[in-house]
Design a protein around this motif. Structure first.
Motif, mmCIF file in Angstrom:
data_model
loop_
_atom_site.group_PDB
_atom_site.id
_atom_site.type_symbol
_atom_site.label_atom_id
_atom_site.label_comp_id
_atom_site.label_asym_id
_atom_site.label_seq_id
_atom_site.Cartn_x
_atom_site.Cartn_y
_atom_site.Cartn_z
ATOM 1 N N LEU A 59 36.252 34.729 45.918
ATOM 2 C CA LEU A 59 35.885 34.212 47.237
ATOM 3 C C LEU A 59 35.340 35.321 48.125
ATOM 4 O O LEU A 59 34.405 35.121 48.892
ATOM 5 C CB LEU A 59 37.112 33.574 47.902
ATOM 6 N N ARG A 60 35.983 36.509 47.997
ATOM 7 C CA ARG A 60 35.559 37.603 48.854
ATOM 8 C C ARG A 60 34.103 37.922 48.620
ATOM 9 O O ARG A 60 33.326 38.155 49.535
ATOM 10 C CB ARG A 60 36.453 38.811 48.559
ATOM 11 N N THR A 115 40.984 34.478 42.190
ATOM 12 C CA THR A 115 40.291 33.581 43.114
ATOM 13 C C THR A 115 39.937 34.312 44.389
ATOM 14 O O THR A 115 38.838 34.175 44.931
ATOM 15 C CB THR A 115 41.187 32.372 43.444
ATOM 16 N N ILE A 116 40.878 35.128 44.884
ATOM 17 C CA ILE A 116 40.623 35.858 46.127
ATOM 18 C C ILE A 116 39.427 36.789 45.942
ATOM 19 O O ILE A 116 38.530 36.873 46.793
ATOM 20 C CB ILE A 116 41.875 36.658 46.548
ATOM 21 N N TRP A 117 39.407 37.476 44.835
ATOM 22 C CA TRP A 117 38.302 38.398 44.561
ATOM 23 C C TRP A 117 36.980 37.641 44.528
ATOM 24 O O TRP A 117 35.992 38.049 45.125
ATOM 25 C CB TRP A 117 38.597 39.094 43.232
ATOM 26 N N GLY A 166 49.206 28.517 55.015
ATOM 27 C CA GLY A 166 47.877 28.603 54.430
ATOM 28 C C GLY A 166 47.921 28.460 52.921
ATOM 29 O O GLY A 166 48.985 28.379 52.319
ATOM 30 N N PRO A 167 46.734 28.422 52.295
ATOM 31 C CA PRO A 167 46.701 28.270 50.839
ATOM 32 C C PRO A 167 47.135 29.546 50.128
ATOM 33 O O PRO A 167 46.825 30.656 50.568
ATOM 34 C CB PRO A 167 45.226 27.973 50.567
ATOM 35 N N GLN A 168 47.842 29.373 49.043
ATOM 36 C CA GLN A 168 48.298 30.503 48.245
ATOM 37 C C GLN A 168 47.346 30.611 47.058
ATOM 38 O O GLN A 168 47.234 29.681 46.254
ATOM 39 C CB GLN A 168 49.725 30.212 47.767
ATOM 40 N N LEU A 169 46.644 31.759 46.958
ATOM 41 C CA LEU A 169 45.594 31.851 45.945
ATOM 42 C C LEU A 169 45.930 32.925 44.925
ATOM 43 O O LEU A 169 46.597 33.909 45.239
ATOM 44 C CB LEU A 169 44.265 32.223 46.618
ATOM 45 N N LYS A 170 45.382 32.723 43.720
ATOM 46 C CA LYS A 170 45.531 33.761 42.691
ATOM 47 C C LYS A 170 44.621 34.912 43.034
ATOM 48 O O LYS A 170 43.586 34.738 43.696
ATOM 49 C CB LYS A 170 45.155 33.177 41.333
ATOM 50 N N ASN A 171 44.968 36.082 42.539
ATOM 51 C CA ASN A 171 44.195 37.257 42.961
ATOM 52 C C ASN A 171 42.755 37.190 42.434
ATOM 53 O O ASN A 171 41.824 37.665 43.081
ATOM 54 C CB ASN A 171 44.881 38.557 42.574
#
Lengths: 81, 768
Positions: free
Chosen positions: A76-77, A72-74, A65-70
């Motif tokens: 997207l969430r 970016t994760i925040w 899967g894609p490896q995302l920066k934290n």
């Protein structure tokens, strides 16, 4: 996220390019350029369909899967979902 | 554009003596046929219409001179839309006379103008000289030193010129030499004078304000007026010689002020008169050129067409007994009716008593290849022809190039935003076609772009499509359907995990993380992923190989049409089949493995997912018992495929030469046919164009050739073809990886560009 089916796009695009490549050549009016237009339609259908198919199938069973920066994760969430 | 080049026939034209010019003119306007040279042994100086061609060239020379003069005078030459027809011979003499008269007039006027300008220059220089030397004389009379500008002779008094009587008392006559010299030469001049005359001269000089044009060289340079005073005849002669050497313009120096004033006055009136005359001459010249420019374009085209017609007439052979010219032409079979019509028209125009006619004749030569194109297909045809022109009646690759060339470009370009920009630019060029054609710009780069406008349009449109699939718009992704990857499903430990780790990976093994492939294109989440390139590289490399193998197979399959058309069915089994098997068994199998891996292996068994490349390599070395197979029975199948591929190479290498040798030896070993059978060459380079009315369509019953069958030649040719094909398969498949490489480079370049642009804009914004 949005759940995507495999069958629906497959059917859709196969029929779309099937129309362009198989049905449309019969609808081209007779004229001096008929040969060129029919050839172009068939080739366009084949090339574009193949290109889409490769992109689609490469994603159906991903091995990783894609490896995302934290950050970016925040983002997207909270914004995408 | 057609599937294969058109069928051509050889025809003989019988042109009546009086009307041959008009017939050829008609044929030329239609552009139907290609003439063969019927007088190859005759040199170009001995041909029949040499004098007419010489006349045309003379007219071209005059026209060239005329156009140059018109351009120098900055008059525009109006160009018409339709090109005029070639003039009939009686009109030619008129045009010739007109042109000659024009030439004479122009050269006379130009000569006169030249003389007048020279005159004017002299007078102007004289005026300047007089004015400036006046200042010398008068300032000298005030006993002022002029600084380092002139050297002082120690014993001579710096008296005024009117004190020259003092000099005369010494028994020497004070002489003056005055004139102009170029600024750059002044120092050397001065030095030379000093050295030669040992100080017996005084030189004063001053610069002229106005820039005078030097008529010999045409450059504008600064001049300097000088005045040399000396005494003694010998010094005088030396001074003269030095002045000559430095190309000075010398003018007589007046004795006293009254004379000077008189000369100045007369000069002024003369200059005024000259200016008037010059002005009027230029006006007259302009008028003449204006009138000539109206018909200049027509003349140029007419002379060109005439010359072309006479060239063609030189190719014909003159039949003295029948008083007509015979020409041999290659004509497309479908245009024979047009050809007859053109000849009738020409005969009518030429008022011939007997009309010219055409006669079709059989021929064994290979006709030229004709592929008709329109403005859309001509660009693609020229791209294909850059690699080579096909043989007669071979399948033409050009119609397929219309799509595959822009498509492959788009695969490498792959950006929605940039693709739209290109499409719009090309669309603008296409819509303003007529206007641009009229403009006839001389900028080469623009002409190149404009001629390829349809190609660029196709490339742009396909780039829009591939940009959508790559999900790349100015190197940003569009999220149209919603991503198939969900962050929420892995978001259990919320802030703690986020804070402790800078990078986290979504694992498709977890339920809910991956919910299906993005329906159209690449998922937009990959644009934000750090390991984006791992995914994209794998995807794009596989895509390049798939596209490459499909493209190459298509090309190989096209060759079947050639084999069938040229009635060489054995080629289908001895050339096409081994080629196709070689390609598909190796690279077709690779494509199969790519698709199989995509479909059969998922996230669950991702740790056991095999590397296709390793399997492919193992296939060749026939190892691989240690690694887990992709599917049951893989080893067996692979060995089978490799053996087939290996076997097809010797078949490709030896099959055709042995078969042809066997045919040469007499077909089925028993039948020998010689004599009345129509001979047909079986070597693959030439193909007979005569209508084939064969009785036997069976493959093995080809006729025996009368020619020498050179086995070594055919074998060599075939072995080169085999090596080329096999190596080409491998290297060309690999070279399709450029599709991956360039699309990668494009994406990287524009993402870095974006960064630069954004940071630049931001820094500017903060400054403001």
């Amino acid at each position: 996220m949005v759940s995507h089916s495999v069958a629906l796009p497959m059917i859709c695009f196969t029929t779309l390019w099937g129309l362009v490549g198989v049905v449309a050549p019969f609808l081209v009016p007779k004229g001096p350029n008929r040969g060129v237009i029919v050839t172009s339609l068939i080739l366009t259908a084949v090339c574009c369909y193949l290109f889409w198919l490769v992109a689609f199938l490469a994603q159906t069973n991903p091995l990783f899967g894609p490896q995302l920066k934290n950050e970016t994760i925040w983002y997207l969430r909270y914004f995408w979902e | 554009m057609v599937f294969r080049s058109e069928e051509m026939c050889l025809a003989q034209l019988f042109l009546q003596s009086g009307s041959e010019y008009d017939c050829i003119s008609e044929l030329g306007e239609l552009g139907l046929v290609e003439f063969r040279d019927l007088n190859p042994s005759v040199s170009s100086f001995q041909r029949r219409f040499v004098s007419e061609i010489k006349r045309c060239e003379e007219m071209e020379r005059i026209l060239g001179y005329l156009l140059r003069e018109i351009q120098k005078a900055n008059i525009a030459v109006p160009e018409e839309d339709e090109s005029p027809l070639a003039p009939p011979p009686r009109q030619v003499l008129e045009i010739m006379e007109q042109l000659q008269r024009l030439e004479m007039e122009l050269s006379e006027v130009a000569k006169n103008k030249e003389k007048l300008r020279r005159n004017l220059l002299e007078l102007t220089e004289y005026t300047h000289m007089l004015k400036i030397t006046r200042t010398f004389i008068h300032s000298r009379s005030r006993h002022e030193a002029l600084g380092p500008q002139y050297e002082e002779f120690p014993t001579m008094e710096t008296d005024s010129v009117s004190g020259c009587t003092g000099m005369q008392r010494l028994g020497a006559k004070l002489g003056f030499v005055s004139g102009l010299i170029q600024r750059v030469k002044v120092e050397a001049f001065e030095r030379m004078l000093w050295r030669v005359c040992k100080g017996y001269t005084i030189l004063s000089y001053a610069e002229v304000d106005e820039n005078l044009a030097d008529l010999d060289t045409g450059e504008i340079s600064k001049s300097v007026v000088f005045l040399i005073s000396f005494w003694g005849d010998q010094i005088g002669q030396k001074v003269q010689k030095i002045c000559d050497c430095y190309h000075c313009h010398l003018y007589p120096h007046p004795e006293n002020d009254e004379e000077r004033a008189d000369v100045l006055d007369s000069l002024r009136t003369r200059i005024q008169d000259l200016n008037n005359v010059l002005h009027r001459t230029e006006e007259y010249l302009r008028q003449v050129l204006q009138k000539a420019s109206e018909s200049a374009y027509t003349w140029v085209v007419q002379v060109k067409k005439m010359k072309a017609i006479y060239h063609i007439l030189n190719l014909c052979s003159f039949d003295v007994t029948n008083k007509c010219l015979i020409a041999e032409v290659w004509c497309p079979v479908s245009d024979l009716a047009n050809l007859r019509g053109a000849l009738e028209e020409g005969s009518r125009k030429g008022d011939a008593t007997v009309p010219s006619f055409v006669n079709r004749i059989p021929s064994n030569d290979t006709p030229p290849t004709l592929l008709r194109t329109n403005k859309f297909t001509s660009g693609f045809q020229s791209i294909v022809e850059a690699y080579g022109v096909g043989d007669y009646r071979e399948v033409s690759p050009a119609p397929y190039t219309i799509i595959t060339f822009p498509f492959l470009f788009a695969v490498m370009f792959g950006d929605l935003g940039h693709g739209m920009v290109i499409s719009l630019f090309a669309l603008w060029m296409v819509l303003t076609e007529k206007k641009q054609n009229k403009k006839r710009s001389s900028n080469e780069i623009w002409t190149t772009f404009f001629n390829g406008r349809y190609i660029i349009l196709m490339m742009g449109l396909f780039s829009v499509y591939t940009g959508l699939v790559y999900n790349d718009c100015f190197s940003k992704s569009l999220n149209i359907f919603g991503s198939g990857w969900s962050v929420k499903a892995m978001f259990t430990n919320q802030n703690k995990t986020l804070q402790t780790n800078a990078l986290l990976t979504l694992d498709p093994n977890f339920s809910g993380v991956f919910s299906g492939p993005y329906p159209f294109g690449i998922d937009p989440i990959w644009n934000m992923a750090v390991n984006r390139l791992s995914f994209l590289n794998s995807y794009k490399m596989k895509m390049s190989v798939v596209i490459g193998v499909v493209h190459m197979s298509f090309g190989v399959v096209l060759s079947v049409f050639n084999h069938l058309h040229f009635r060489q069915k054995f080629n289908v089994f001895l050339l096409f089949l081994p080629e196709l098997l070689f390609l598909l068994c190796l690279f077709g199998y690779l494509v199969f493995m790519i698709f199989y891996k995509w479909l059969a292996f998922g996230a669950r068994d991702s740790s056991q997912a095999p590397s296709i490349l390793i399997h492919f390599i193992n296939m060749f070395v026939m190892q691989g018992k240690d690694i887990t197979p992709l599917y049951p029975g893989q080893m067996g199948l692979q060995i089978f495929l490799v053996i087939i591929a290996m076997l097809s190479v010797p078949v490709l290498l030896l099959g055709k030469p042995l078969y042809l040798y066997w045919l040469y030896r007499g077909g089925k070993g028993l039948r020998r046919r010689r004599g009345y059978e129509r001979v047909r060459r079986v070597s693959e380079d030439d193909n007979s164009t005569a209508p084939s009315y064969e009785d036997d369509e069976e493959e093995g019953v080809d006729e025996v050739t009368n020619r020498e069958f050179d086995f070594a030649d055919v074998l060599l040719h075939q072995s080169i073809h085999t090596i080329e094909y096999c190596l080409g398969c491998i290297s060309n498949t690999a070279s399709y990886l450029r599709l991956w490489a360039l699309s990668l480079a494009h994406a990287r370049k524009f993402s870095t560009n974006n960064q630069f642009t954004l940071s630049f804009l931001c820094s500017n914004a903060t400054l403001c």
